[in-house]
Design an enzyme around this catalytic site. Structure first.
Site, PDB file in Angstrom:
ATOM      1  N   GLU A  19      49.823  22.527  51.258  1.00 40.79           N
ATOM      2  CA  GLU A  19      51.198  22.440  51.722  1.00 40.79           C
ATOM      3  C   GLU A  19      51.338  23.442  52.865  1.00 40.79           C
ATOM      4  OE1 GLU A  19      54.177  23.275  48.755  1.00 40.79           O
ATOM      5  OE2 GLU A  19      55.789  23.056  50.226  1.00 40.79           O
ATOM      6  N   ARG A  70      41.845  27.571  38.596  1.00 34.03           N
ATOM      7  CA  ARG A  70      42.151  28.317  39.819  1.00 34.03           C
ATOM      8  C   ARG A  70      41.227  29.520  39.927  1.00 34.03           C
ATOM      9  NH1 ARG A  70      47.391  27.450  41.611  1.00 34.03           N
ATOM     10  NH2 ARG A  70      47.388  29.228  42.986  1.00 34.03           N
ATOM     11  N   LYS A  76      50.850  31.755  47.937  1.00 36.30           N
ATOM     12  CA  LYS A  76      51.395  31.797  49.301  1.00 36.30           C
ATOM     13  C   LYS A  76      52.789  32.383  49.319  1.00 36.30           C
ATOM     14  CE  LYS A  76      49.803  27.508  50.258  1.00 36.30           C
ATOM     15  NZ  LYS A  76      50.513  26.261  50.369  1.00 36.30           N
TER      16      LYS A  76
HETATM   17  P1  ATP Z   1      50.136  28.657  46.386  1.00 33.27           P
HETATM   18  O1  ATP Z   1      50.720  28.993  45.056  1.00 33.27           O
HETATM   19  O2  ATP Z   1      49.360  29.763  46.976  1.00 33.27           O
HETATM   20  O3  ATP Z   1      51.120  28.067  47.334  1.00 33.27           O
HETATM   21  P2  ATP Z   1      49.359  26.041  45.977  1.00 33.27           P
HETATM   22  O4  ATP Z   1      48.474  25.436  44.959  1.00 33.27           O
HETATM   23  O5  ATP Z   1      50.806  25.751  45.854  1.00 33.27           O
HETATM   24  O6  ATP Z   1      49.069  27.548  46.044  1.00 33.27           O
HETATM   25  P3  ATP Z   1      48.642  24.295  48.059  1.00 33.27           P
HETATM   26  O7  ATP Z   1      48.836  24.418  49.502  1.00 33.27           O
HETATM   27  O8  ATP Z   1      49.421  23.254  47.336  1.00 33.27           O
HETATM   28  O9  ATP Z   1      48.933  25.690  47.433  1.00 33.27           O
HETATM   29  O10 ATP Z   1      47.092  24.200  47.711  1.00 33.27           O
HETATM   30  C1  ATP Z   1      46.198  23.306  48.296  1.00 33.27           C
HETATM   31  C2  ATP Z   1      45.050  23.110  47.344  1.00 33.27           C
HETATM   32  O11 ATP Z   1      44.424  24.346  47.063  1.00 33.27           O
HETATM   33  C3  ATP Z   1      45.529  22.549  46.036  1.00 33.27           C
HETATM   34  O12 ATP Z   1      44.665  21.505  45.635  1.00 33.27           O
HETATM   35  C4  ATP Z   1      45.461  23.710  45.104  1.00 33.27           C
HETATM   36  O13 ATP Z   1      45.229  23.291  43.796  1.00 33.27           O
HETATM   37  C5  ATP Z   1      44.310  24.523  45.674  1.00 33.27           C
HETATM   38  N1  ATP Z   1      44.463  25.934  45.320  1.00 33.27           N
HETATM   39  C6  ATP Z   1      45.511  26.727  45.560  1.00 33.27           C
HETATM   40  N2  ATP Z   1      45.327  27.954  45.039  1.00 33.27           N
HETATM   41  C7  ATP Z   1      44.111  27.933  44.451  1.00 33.27           C
HETATM   42  C8  ATP Z   1      43.340  28.890  43.720  1.00 33.27           C
HETATM   43  N3  ATP Z   1      43.797  30.132  43.494  1.00 33.27           N
HETATM   44  N4  ATP Z   1      42.127  28.520  43.265  1.00 33.27           N
HETATM   45  C9  ATP Z   1      41.658  27.277  43.487  1.00 33.27           C
HETATM   46  N5  ATP Z   1      42.329  26.333  44.158  1.00 33.27           N
HETATM   47  C10 ATP Z   1      43.546  26.645  44.628  1.00 33.27           C
HETATM   48 MG    MG Z   2      51.887  24.154  46.267  1.00 34.01          MG
END
Ligand code: ATP
Ligand code: MG
Length: 558
Positions: A36, A262, A272
């Protein structure tokens, strides 16, 4: 593309092997990385990128980049560009397959009309609070919304008018009609569309209804022909909804969602939203502050993409959440830099040394190898002259018994140059501060060995005062004081006030002053450093990437 490190033995590979054996997806493997664009990528994303691109490549498949841009209020073009740059830096490429969920808005809308037509979705006028009440709890079933039995015709009309902008934010939503008594609360008529009057960074004002992640994600996967949709464990409960939508819309060869754990790191935040707070409140210099666990921060700090990929491979892919030690990441950073970073000398806290028996106008040149780990790295010339700088801490006027570096009357080796002996200490008469050392050198020890076989116990580094370049050096410590920065509820309270120390007036070898931003070196005994983008040939700026695990200074003789 970086594939060589990918270790293709994990439970996801097992699923792919089964799918292939059963002839599913015609043997294809197609994954996607779906960020995102609401912030910069962090170390957690690196794991997902390495997994998605790595497993596709290992199976002769493809991996798409897809911006999951369904929330116009938090997303920005700046993030889109930064995310692309970071993925490329990490060593992966999506070729011409960069997509966006917003690019599918028309198709997603048509599918919503289809769901309504089949009696599988309805427009609900409950407010947020009421909807929560109706939803029940984990132990109690929910109650049907009073709007649940609207006719198809009324739903179609209302949904079209939602799209046409007739209603304010929050007035109505489109919900799936599934089961208000479902044990899995996600299945209790989840929201598919909400009204948000806002400008979207790609679609502008074209839309005022936006799909939820739960609705957009499986259908975007379907549009792109994704086979294995890898996401993190918190989406496990969403999988029935993922499958439900694909079933209702009769998607052939439907993709499958597979969840993995994760990546969590000690002393580190991987969210983020939390990282954005640090940026917006000014606790750090920006998303690329070298203390940030973002890919752009780590790049500026001097971490290498190889090190991050090796780390992600080592961490592996599992089904249980755990916390990995930051030391494990640092191990891979050191290992890579040890192989690749040329060695240099830099004096961070200079103390002047005058060699009283060394001719005023003479200069020596020592040819030294750049990296003992890498013969191909070649050698360079290091100038030597009568006035030198050494580290303040390499001299003690009254040394304790285990201190083998310079002190009055003591002989030590200047690394790769000569043996010197301290003859006199010049001090500030007011403060007693040591201003300068007067030493003699032994010309017979050129190169750092004595022909008579006599030994010294200390070896210290140095730079020639006349040739040295002034530099600024930034030393970093952990951004957080605690192993779990989220503990106590407020990450800001756990920030380490001493995470950055800026040293000015450092003295570095002349050969490094022209180095471009991003160049990585080892300053002997101080660790690995990276030239910062703020650097100029007149005033080089170095970020310490990481300390050396082991130093050759002090007690150990060479
Ligand atoms: P954040 O909470 O940092 O915004 P998010 O999962 O909401 O993380 P996205 O931009 O939706 O962020 O993530 C893109 C991809 O990266 C998704 O498939 C998510 O599952 C993966 N991802 C995000 N954080 C991690 C993590 N700590 N370990 C492994 N994969 C991750
Ligand atoms: Mg997200």
């Amino acid at each position: 593309m970086a594939t060589q490190e990918y270790n293709a033995s994990n439970f996801i590979q097992d699923i792919i092997n089964e799918d292939r054996a059963a002839g599913r997806y015609g043997g294809r493997v197609h994954t996607r990385f779906p960020p995102e664009p609401n912030g910069y990528l962090h170390i957690g994303h690196a794991k997902s990128i390495c997994l998605n691109f790595g497993i596709a490549a290992a199976n002769g498949g493809l991996c798409n980049l897809r911006f999951d841009d369904t929330n116009p209020t938090t997303e920005e073009v700046e993030y889109v560009e930064a995310i692309k740059a970071d993925i490329h830096w990490l060593g992966f490429d999506w070729d011409d397959r960069c997509f966006t969920a917003s690019g599918y808005f028309d198709q997603l809308y048509d599918w919503a009309l289809q769901l309504i037509g089949k009696g599988k979705a309805y427009v609900c006028d409950l407010g947020l609070e009421e909807m929560r009440e109706y939803r029940g709890t984990v132990t109690e079933p929910g109650r049907p919304s009073p709007y649940r039995d609207r006719s198809v015709a009324e739903n179609l009309d209302l949904f079209r008018r939602m799209k046409a902008g007739e209603f304010p934010n929050g007035a109505r939503v489109l919900r799936a009609k599934i089961d208000m008594a479902a044990g899995n609360m996600i299945m209790r008529d989840p929201v598919l569309y909400r009204i948000i009057h806002a400008t979207h960074h790609r679609t502008g004002a074209a839309w005022c209804i936006y799909p939820t992640y739960d609705y957009a994600h499986p259908l975007s996967d379907a549009i792109e022909g994704i086979t294995h949709s890898l996401c993190t464990l918190e989406f496990e409960d969403h999988r029935p909804l993922y499958n439900w939508l694909l079933e209702q819309l009769q998607i052939p060869d439907a993709p499958k969602q597979i969840e993995f754990a994760r990546l969590n790191l000690t002393h580190t935040i991987t969210s983020k939203r939390a990282l954005r707070r640090l940026v917006e409140e000014g606790h750090v210099g920006g998303w690329d502050d070298p203390r940030m666990p973002t890919l752009s921060g780590m790049r500026r700090r001097g971490y290498t993409p190889e090190a991050l990929r090796n780390f992600c491979t080592d961490v592996g892919v599992g089904k249980t959440n755990s916390v990995v030690s930051l030391a494990q990441l640092e191990h891979f950073v050191r290992e890579d830099l040890n192989r690749t970073a040329p060695r240099m000398m830099a004096v961070l806290k200079p103390l002047k040394v005058v060699l009283v028996n060394y001719p005023e106008d003479q200069t020596d040149e020592f040819t030294v190898e750049n990296n003992p780990e890498d013969p191909a790295a070649g050698s360079r010339v290091v100038p030597f002259s009568r006035t030198l700088f050494i580290e303040q801490e390499d001299f003690m006027e009254e040394p304790p018994s285990k201190y083998f570096r310079l002190s009055p009357g003591r002989e030590v080796r200047l690394k790769g140059a000569y043996f010197i002996t301290c003859q006199e200490v010049i001090k500030d008469s007011q403060t007693g501060e040591v201003l300068e050392l007067r030493c003699t050198y032994d010309p017979a020890t050129r190169g750092g060995e004595a022909p008579d076989g006599r030994k010294v116990k200390g070896t210290i580094h140095w730079v020639s005062a006349r040739h040295a370049v002034d530099a600024t050096v930034r030393l970093y410590d952990s951004l957080f004081n605690t192993e779990n920065p989220g503990e106590g509820g407020d990450i800001v309270a756990n920030l380490n006030p001493d995470s950055l120390a800026v040293l000015t007036g450092c003295k570095v070898e002349p050969s490094v002053s022209q180095a471009r931003a991003g160049t990585r070196v080892q300053f002997l005994r101080h660790g690995y450093f990276c030239v910062d983008p703020d650097s100029s040939p007149e005033l080089p700026v170095f970020n310490r990437t990481i300390t050396l695990k082991d130093t050759w200074a002090g007690a150990r003789a060479r």
